[in-house]
Design a protein around this motif. Sequence first.
Motif, PDB file in Angstrom:
ATOM      1  N   PHE A  66       0.845  -1.201   0.000  1.00  0.00           N
ATOM      2  CA  PHE A  66       0.000   0.000   0.000  1.00  0.00           C
ATOM      3  C   PHE A  66       0.877   1.248   0.000  1.00  0.00           C
ATOM      4  O   PHE A  66       1.718   1.425   0.878  1.00  0.00           O
ATOM      5  CB  PHE A  66      -0.900  -0.044   1.246  1.00  0.00           C
ATOM      6  N   PHE A  67       0.649   2.116  -0.994  1.00  0.00           N
ATOM      7  CA  PHE A  67       1.414   3.355  -1.130  1.00  0.00           C
ATOM      8  C   PHE A  67       0.460   4.514  -1.391  1.00  0.00           C
ATOM      9  O   PHE A  67      -0.603   4.327  -1.984  1.00  0.00           O
ATOM     10  CB  PHE A  67       2.410   3.257  -2.292  1.00  0.00           C
ATOM     11  N   PHE A  68       0.854   5.702  -0.978  1.00  0.00           N
ATOM     12  CA  PHE A  68       0.021   6.854  -1.283  1.00  0.00           C
ATOM     13  C   PHE A  68       0.855   8.131  -1.352  1.00  0.00           C
ATOM     14  O   PHE A  68       1.990   8.186  -0.873  1.00  0.00           O
ATOM     15  CB  PHE A  68      -1.133   6.997  -0.281  1.00  0.00           C
ATOM     16  N   VAL A  69       0.238   9.133  -1.996  1.00  0.00           N
ATOM     17  CA  VAL A  69       0.855  10.452  -2.180  1.00  0.00           C
ATOM     18  C   VAL A  69      -0.098  11.496  -1.620  1.00  0.00           C
ATOM     19  O   VAL A  69      -1.296  11.479  -1.931  1.00  0.00           O
ATOM     20  CB  VAL A  69       1.109  10.741  -3.675  1.00  0.00           C
ATOM     21  N   PHE A  70       0.396  12.393  -0.772  1.00  0.00           N
ATOM     22  CA  PHE A  70      -0.415  13.493  -0.259  1.00  0.00           C
ATOM     23  C   PHE A  70      -0.570  14.568  -1.329  1.00  0.00           C
ATOM     24  O   PHE A  70       0.338  14.797  -2.130  1.00  0.00           O
ATOM     25  CB  PHE A  70       0.255  14.139   0.964  1.00  0.00           C
ATOM     26  N   GLY A  71      -1.715  15.249  -1.297  1.00  0.00           N
ATOM     27  CA  GLY A  71      -1.866  16.413  -2.155  1.00  0.00           C
ATOM     28  C   GLY A  71      -0.949  17.530  -1.690  1.00  0.00           C
ATOM     29  O   GLY A  71      -0.383  18.268  -2.484  1.00  0.00           O
ATOM     30  N   THR A  72      -0.815  17.662  -0.384  1.00  0.00           N
ATOM     31  CA  THR A  72       0.074  18.621   0.255  1.00  0.00           C
ATOM     32  C   THR A  72       0.543  18.018   1.571  1.00  0.00           C
ATOM     33  O   THR A  72      -0.158  17.195   2.163  1.00  0.00           O
ATOM     34  CB  THR A  72      -0.634  19.966   0.527  1.00  0.00           C
TER      35      THR A  72
ATOM     36  N   LYS B 111       6.109 -10.140 -10.846  1.00  0.00           N
ATOM     37  CA  LYS B 111       6.299 -11.393 -10.102  1.00  0.00           C
ATOM     38  C   LYS B 111       5.085 -12.298 -10.154  1.00  0.00           C
ATOM     39  O   LYS B 111       5.224 -13.519 -10.238  1.00  0.00           O
ATOM     40  CB  LYS B 111       6.636 -11.084  -8.640  1.00  0.00           C
ATOM     41  N   CYS B 112       3.876 -11.710 -10.088  1.00  0.00           N
ATOM     42  CA  CYS B 112       2.666 -12.528 -10.043  1.00  0.00           C
ATOM     43  C   CYS B 112       1.449 -11.655 -10.315  1.00  0.00           C
ATOM     44  O   CYS B 112       1.529 -10.423 -10.230  1.00  0.00           O
ATOM     45  CB  CYS B 112       2.524 -13.212  -8.679  1.00  0.00           C
ATOM     46  N   PRO B 113       0.293 -12.282 -10.618  1.00  0.00           N
ATOM     47  CA  PRO B 113      -0.938 -11.485 -10.779  1.00  0.00           C
ATOM     48  C   PRO B 113      -1.283 -10.762  -9.483  1.00  0.00           C
ATOM     49  O   PRO B 113      -0.995 -11.247  -8.395  1.00  0.00           O
ATOM     50  CB  PRO B 113      -1.995 -12.543 -11.124  1.00  0.00           C
ATOM     51  N   CYS B 114      -1.889  -9.596  -9.623  1.00  0.00           N
ATOM     52  CA  CYS B 114      -2.277  -8.805  -8.447  1.00  0.00           C
ATOM     53  C   CYS B 114      -3.684  -8.243  -8.611  1.00  0.00           C
ATOM     54  O   CYS B 114      -4.105  -7.916  -9.724  1.00  0.00           O
ATOM     55  CB  CYS B 114      -1.323  -7.627  -8.243  1.00  0.00           C
ATOM     56  N   ASP B 115      -4.397  -8.146  -7.504  1.00  0.00           N
ATOM     57  CA  ASP B 115      -5.563  -7.270  -7.434  1.00  0.00           C
ATOM     58  C   ASP B 115      -5.052  -5.891  -7.060  1.00  0.00           C
ATOM     59  O   ASP B 115      -4.078  -5.763  -6.306  1.00  0.00           O
ATOM     60  CB  ASP B 115      -6.544  -7.751  -6.364  1.00  0.00           C
ATOM     61  N   VAL B 116      -5.716  -4.861  -7.562  1.00  0.00           N
ATOM     62  CA  VAL B 116      -5.289  -3.491  -7.300  1.00  0.00           C
ATOM     63  C   VAL B 116      -6.486  -2.676  -6.794  1.00  0.00           C
ATOM     64  O   VAL B 116      -7.596  -2.789  -7.333  1.00  0.00           O
ATOM     65  CB  VAL B 116      -4.697  -2.826  -8.557  1.00  0.00           C
ATOM     66  N   TYR B 117      -6.248  -1.877  -5.770  1.00  0.00           N
ATOM     67  CA  TYR B 117      -7.277  -1.029  -5.175  1.00  0.00           C
ATOM     68  C   TYR B 117      -6.797   0.417  -5.212  1.00  0.00           C
ATOM     69  O   TYR B 117      -5.630   0.687  -4.914  1.00  0.00           O
ATOM     70  CB  TYR B 117      -7.539  -1.429  -3.728  1.00  0.00           C
TER      71      TYR B 117
ATOM     72  N   GLY C 120      -5.319  14.841   4.265  1.00  0.00           N
ATOM     73  CA  GLY C 120      -5.734  16.046   3.558  1.00  0.00           C
ATOM     74  C   GLY C 120      -6.283  15.772   2.167  1.00  0.00           C
ATOM     75  O   GLY C 120      -6.139  14.674   1.615  1.00  0.00           O
ATOM     76  N   PRO C 121      -6.934  16.763   1.569  1.00  0.00           N
ATOM     77  CA  PRO C 121      -7.443  16.620   0.209  1.00  0.00           C
ATOM     78  C   PRO C 121      -6.302  16.470  -0.785  1.00  0.00           C
ATOM     79  O   PRO C 121      -5.209  16.995  -0.580  1.00  0.00           O
ATOM     80  CB  PRO C 121      -8.216  17.920  -0.021  1.00  0.00           C
ATOM     81  N   GLY C 122      -6.576  15.731  -1.851  1.00  0.00           N
ATOM     82  CA  GLY C 122      -5.567  15.510  -2.884  1.00  0.00           C
ATOM     83  C   GLY C 122      -4.779  14.226  -2.725  1.00  0.00           C
ATOM     84  O   GLY C 122      -3.986  13.861  -3.601  1.00  0.00           O
ATOM     85  N   THR C 123      -5.000  13.511  -1.636  1.00  0.00           N
ATOM     86  CA  THR C 123      -4.278  12.258  -1.417  1.00  0.00           C
ATOM     87  C   THR C 123      -4.800  11.177  -2.368  1.00  0.00           C
ATOM     88  O   THR C 123      -6.010  11.047  -2.586  1.00  0.00           O
ATOM     89  CB  THR C 123      -4.452  11.786   0.037  1.00  0.00           C
ATOM     90  N   VAL C 124      -3.880  10.402  -2.933  1.00  0.00           N
ATOM     91  CA  VAL C 124      -4.232   9.252  -3.774  1.00  0.00           C
ATOM     92  C   VAL C 124      -3.439   8.045  -3.280  1.00  0.00           C
ATOM     93  O   VAL C 124      -2.229   8.145  -3.048  1.00  0.00           O
ATOM     94  CB  VAL C 124      -3.913   9.507  -5.266  1.00  0.00           C
ATOM     95  N   GLY C 125      -4.132   6.929  -3.083  1.00  0.00           N
ATOM     96  CA  GLY C 125      -3.481   5.717  -2.612  1.00  0.00           C
ATOM     97  C   GLY C 125      -3.736   4.539  -3.534  1.00  0.00           C
ATOM     98  O   GLY C 125      -4.811   4.430  -4.135  1.00  0.00           O
ATOM     99  N   VAL C 126      -2.749   3.657  -3.636  1.00  0.00           N
ATOM    100  CA  VAL C 126      -2.868   2.444  -4.442  1.00  0.00           C
ATOM    101  C   VAL C 126      -2.339   1.267  -3.628  1.00  0.00           C
ATOM    102  O   VAL C 126      -1.274   1.365  -3.006  1.00  0.00           O
ATOM    103  CB  VAL C 126      -2.057   2.545  -5.761  1.00  0.00           C
ATOM    104  N   CYS C 127      -3.094   0.170  -3.618  1.00  0.00           N
ATOM    105  CA  CYS C 127      -2.639  -1.043  -2.940  1.00  0.00           C
ATOM    106  C   CYS C 127      -2.613  -2.198  -3.926  1.00  0.00           C
ATOM    107  O   CYS C 127      -3.613  -2.473  -4.604  1.00  0.00           O
ATOM    108  CB  CYS C 127      -3.554  -1.383  -1.763  1.00  0.00           C
ATOM    109  N   TYR C 128      -1.478  -2.864  -4.008  1.00  0.00           N
ATOM    110  CA  TYR C 128      -1.300  -4.046  -4.853  1.00  0.00           C
ATOM    111  C   TYR C 128      -1.353  -5.280  -3.951  1.00  0.00           C
ATOM    112  O   TYR C 128      -0.644  -5.347  -2.953  1.00  0.00           O
ATOM    113  CB  TYR C 128       0.048  -3.992  -5.577  1.00  0.00           C
TER     114      TYR C 128
END
Length: 289
Positions: free
Chosen positions: A156-162, A224-230, A271-279
């Motif tokens: 799980f990784f994410f980026v803040f808007g600020t 490496k292998c198949p993944c579900d992504v959220y 905060g607003p602008g955050t985007v997260g992705v989990c593999y």
Amino acid sequence: MEKIALLTDSACDIDDETIKKYSIEILPFRIIYKDREYIDKVEITPKEVYDSMKYEIPKSSLPSIDDMESVFDRLERENYTHVVAVTISSGLSGTYNALKMVSKKHNKLSSYVYDSKSTSLGEGIVLKECGRLLDQGRSFSEIVNCIPGIKKSMHFFFVFGTLEYARKGGRIGRLSGTIGEILDIKPIVYFDDDQGICFTRHKVRGRKRSLSKMIDIGNDFLAKCPCDVYVVHGNAREEAENIYNRISGLPNVENIYMIGQISPIVGVYSGPGTVGVCYVERNGENQVY
């Protein structure tokens, strides 16, 4: 015969279909403003929290002991025998310790309280996988034994808007946050498995590059292998949808889900602008962790 309940707190992010399908019980945090207070996800929506942050950054409080007691009492009345609970990281909140204390007072229920060392999708995906194991007829002990493997399969990784809100909330150092804003540094952030707090995986200059970097990181797991992504976001739907569409076309993406808004309790600090992705690494529909 075992009757197993799944329990979490409102920092957990997962789709409504999963919550309904597995009857997941949710203990709400409180969102607190100077002159008013709301029950998280019940009396206030994520969008309302994000929209109001330009005027006031609210505080939060963990689910009340009374709420916890009430849920355990009801589960006993409904003849549940076991509880699997997944909480927000103990590095961010006292929810885990409070729930452990309450669970020990209810001897009719065999309870396992798991510190996710994460939040948002880091809780939600563990609950979803536990629900799948329930559907497979797995026992309480089998599900509990699988949870460390579920956790290990998630990235799980994410980026803040600020960095402003994380800095004000004490989630990053004041100096590093200030310097990061000046230099337009957008760190790729993850939760440490030991302490359950945020650390920087990569430092990237510029918003577009930081979002693209989360896709590049995912390519390492997909190779490496198949993944579900959220995918989740905090009032950043357009950028989240762009990430979703770009990842959808990558090889080895087994399923991809747009979960939507990050919970208000998490949004207070991200905060607003955050985007997260989990593999999530997959090894077949009936994989055993």
